[in-house]
Enzyme design. Structure first.
Site, PDB file in Angstrom:
ATOM      1  N   LYS A  81       0.856  -1.184   0.000  1.00 29.12           N
ATOM      2  CA  LYS A  81       0.000   0.000   0.000  1.00 29.12           C
ATOM      3  C   LYS A  81       0.895   1.238   0.000  1.00 29.12           C
ATOM      4  CE  LYS A  81      -3.925   1.897   2.656  1.00 29.12           C
ATOM      5  NZ  LYS A  81      -4.805   1.656   3.836  1.00 29.12           N
ATOM      6  N   SER A 156      -9.615   1.454   2.965  1.00 27.82           N
ATOM      7  CA  SER A 156      -8.811   2.256   2.068  1.00 27.82           C
ATOM      8  C   SER A 156      -7.766   1.467   1.289  1.00 27.82           C
ATOM      9  CB  SER A 156      -8.114   3.367   2.863  1.00 27.82           C
ATOM     10  OG  SER A 156      -7.220   2.812   3.832  1.00 27.82           O
ATOM     11  N   SER A 180      -9.715  -1.084   7.084  1.00 29.21           N
ATOM     12  CA  SER A 180      -9.186  -0.804   5.750  1.00 29.21           C
ATOM     13  C   SER A 180      -8.476  -1.962   5.086  1.00 29.21           C
ATOM     14  CB  SER A 180      -8.241   0.411   5.803  1.00 29.21           C
ATOM     15  OG  SER A 180      -8.974   1.592   5.998  1.00 29.21           O
TER      16      SER A 180
END
Length: 495
Positions: A81, A156, A180
């Protein structure tokens, strides 16, 4: 539930690749080259924001193998990420604010992956500064769910979830502040694990809400999950809340007979028919295996979303105050207003709408006259939620509830209604407030408008009991209670 025979665990692509590279049957560069090929071929998903040149990493892996070292993740390609620091590589947090930022250091969790032989090949898309539940808040466009055209992958950590669901790499890493990793894992049909707060170092993770943030992996099997968590976990003096409590993830599958499972009543309302059916089938399978399955109530969990967003926005306001264009990141022109006007223009120009909203709300929450009314009260509710989890774990070994009340929704379907978007986190934020571990398991499918979409279920355990959840995942695989499939148009990661 699964096409796999009950005695057969799921394939473990990361472990199998590492064994092949370690033995010399596969050159270290082969998995990385294949991963990069897949990333480029799947550009339509917008899951990966930037590629990472693996040359130096591969040279290091080969030298260590030549020296006779044993590397548990030898040559395994990984996507991170893009809020995890990797020295010299873009770390944008999917924001124009950090579009040109290259950190001079590597996050501890990432360094531990590399020390184990993993090779980073890309940085994944996300909601800007990890603020979102759909990946639609990225400054570089949304990532897409490989399971359904025009569907979100969740957020996310949507890019990391979409990437592993499409089998671009056998492992990806995200961060979980309020769900997330678990929510996109459910929407994309893979494993997502949120560890006990402090289990994995946050050093090098760009902060969103520091009392909630955790580095968290995605995986395609319990064995790969155990392998990755074992590598990344451990005390780190650079993280003040890092736990100095060893955890062994190498144990046998959990014995399901006699396991006490509490089904959280507050997670049941609002579920779609497919989610409800998956939960019913999991309850049936666990009961048939000898587990004791009963419902349990956590009354204050209904306030978790409100408490979470107050705490998270307040901490975001503080953490993101450093992005003023004065020290690093982008900077707007000063003009006649000087440095102060430049700061205002920098934040207005380079922060997206959702980030600006959360900063402003967080600043308001912490302002004089409102802090006690909102922030202090939210902390009190947080404590009550944590206490309810503690009380439940005196009666149950694990708690069960849907990860998301619904499967992946369409792009734009919820973006105009913040409350509807925040509802996507209704079953996940309580775990972060309590600081306990939780695992999203791929547990079924629901057909929506002709699209077959994954459904996930969430198991949680008391703080520090991370290994129990990994062992539970292995037991569910043996039971045939995990439905992990590859989306049409993609193929399993094998060489």
């Amino acid at each position: 539930m699964s096409s796999l025979p009950p005695s057969s665990p799921l394939p473990s692509p990361a472990r199998q690749l590492a064994q092949a590279v370690q033995s010399g049957a596969l050159a270290p560069q082969a998995p990385a080259e294949e991963a990069l090929r897949r990333i480029r071929a799947a550009g339509q998903l917008n899951a990966v924001l930037s590629e990472v040149d693996p040359t130096e990493q591969l040279q290091a892996v080969q030298q260590r193998l030549n020296a006779g070292e044993t590397l548990p993740l030898a040559g395994v390609p990984v996507i991170l990420k893009d809020n995890l620091s990797l020295r010299g590589s873009p770390t944008t947090c999917a924001s124009r604010m950090l579009e040109s930022y290259r950190p001079p250091y590597t996050a501890t969790a990432v360094q531990r992956l590399q020390d184990a032989g993993a090779v980073v090949v890309g940085k994944a898309n996300l909601d800007e500064f990890a603020m979102g539940s759909s990946n639609e808040n990225s400054a570089f466009g949304p990532a897409l769910n490989p399971w359904g055209e025009g569907r979100v992958p969740g957020g996310s950590s949507g890019g990391s979830a979409a990437a592993i669901a499409a089998r671009l790499t056998p492992l990806t890493v995200g961060s979980d502040t309020g769900g997330s990793v678990r929510q996109p894992a459910a929407l994309c049909g893979v494993y997502g694990f949120k560890p006990t707060y402090g289990r994995i170092s946050r050093s090098g993770l760009v902060a969103y809400a520091s009392s909630l943030d955790t580095v968290a992996p995605f995986a395609l099997s319990a064995a790969d999950l155990a392998l990755t968590l074992g590598v990344m976990s451990g005390h780190d003096p650079r993280d003040a809340i890092s736990l100095n409590q060893p955890a062994d993830f190498t144990g046998a599958p959990l014995e399901l007979s006699g396991l006490r499972v509490g089904v959280v009543q507050e997670g049941l309302p609002g579920c779609t028919s497919g989610v409800a059916a998956a939960l019913d089938e999991m309850r049936r399978a666990l009961g048939a295996a000898g587990a004791q399955v009963q419902e349990v109530s956590l009354p204050h969990l209904k306030n978790a979303v409100a408490a979470y967003y107050i705490v998270a926005m307040a901490e975001a306001s503080s953490n993101l105050s450093r992005f003023d264009g004065m020290h690093y990141a982008r900077r707007a022109e000063e003009g006649a207003g000087g440095a102060v006007q430049s700061m205002l223009h920098t934040r207005e120009e380079f922060f997206g709408a959702e980030v600006q909203k959360r900063i402003m709300l967080g600043t308001f929450i912490l302002s004089s006259g409102y802090s006690d009314r909102y922030y202090t009260k939210a902390l009190q509710v947080r404590r009550l939620i944590a206490q309810e989890f503690e009380e439940a774990f005196r009666q149950f070994d694990v708690l069960l509830m849907p990860t998301s009340p619904f499967p992946a929704f369409r792009l734009g379907e919820r973006s105009g209604d913040p409350l509807a978007m925040y509802a996507a986190d209704v079953n996940t934020v309580g775990v972060n407030l309590a600081g306990i571990p939780a695992l999203s398991v791929p547990a079924g499918f629901e057909t929506v408008d002709g699209q077959r979409l994954p459904v996930g279920l969430q198991f949680s355990a008391r703080a520090g009991d991370d290994a129990r959840l990994v062992a539970l995942a292995a037991a569910l695989e043996q039971l045939g209670a995990v439905q992990l499939e590859t989306p049409d148009g993609y193929q399993d990661f094998s060489l």
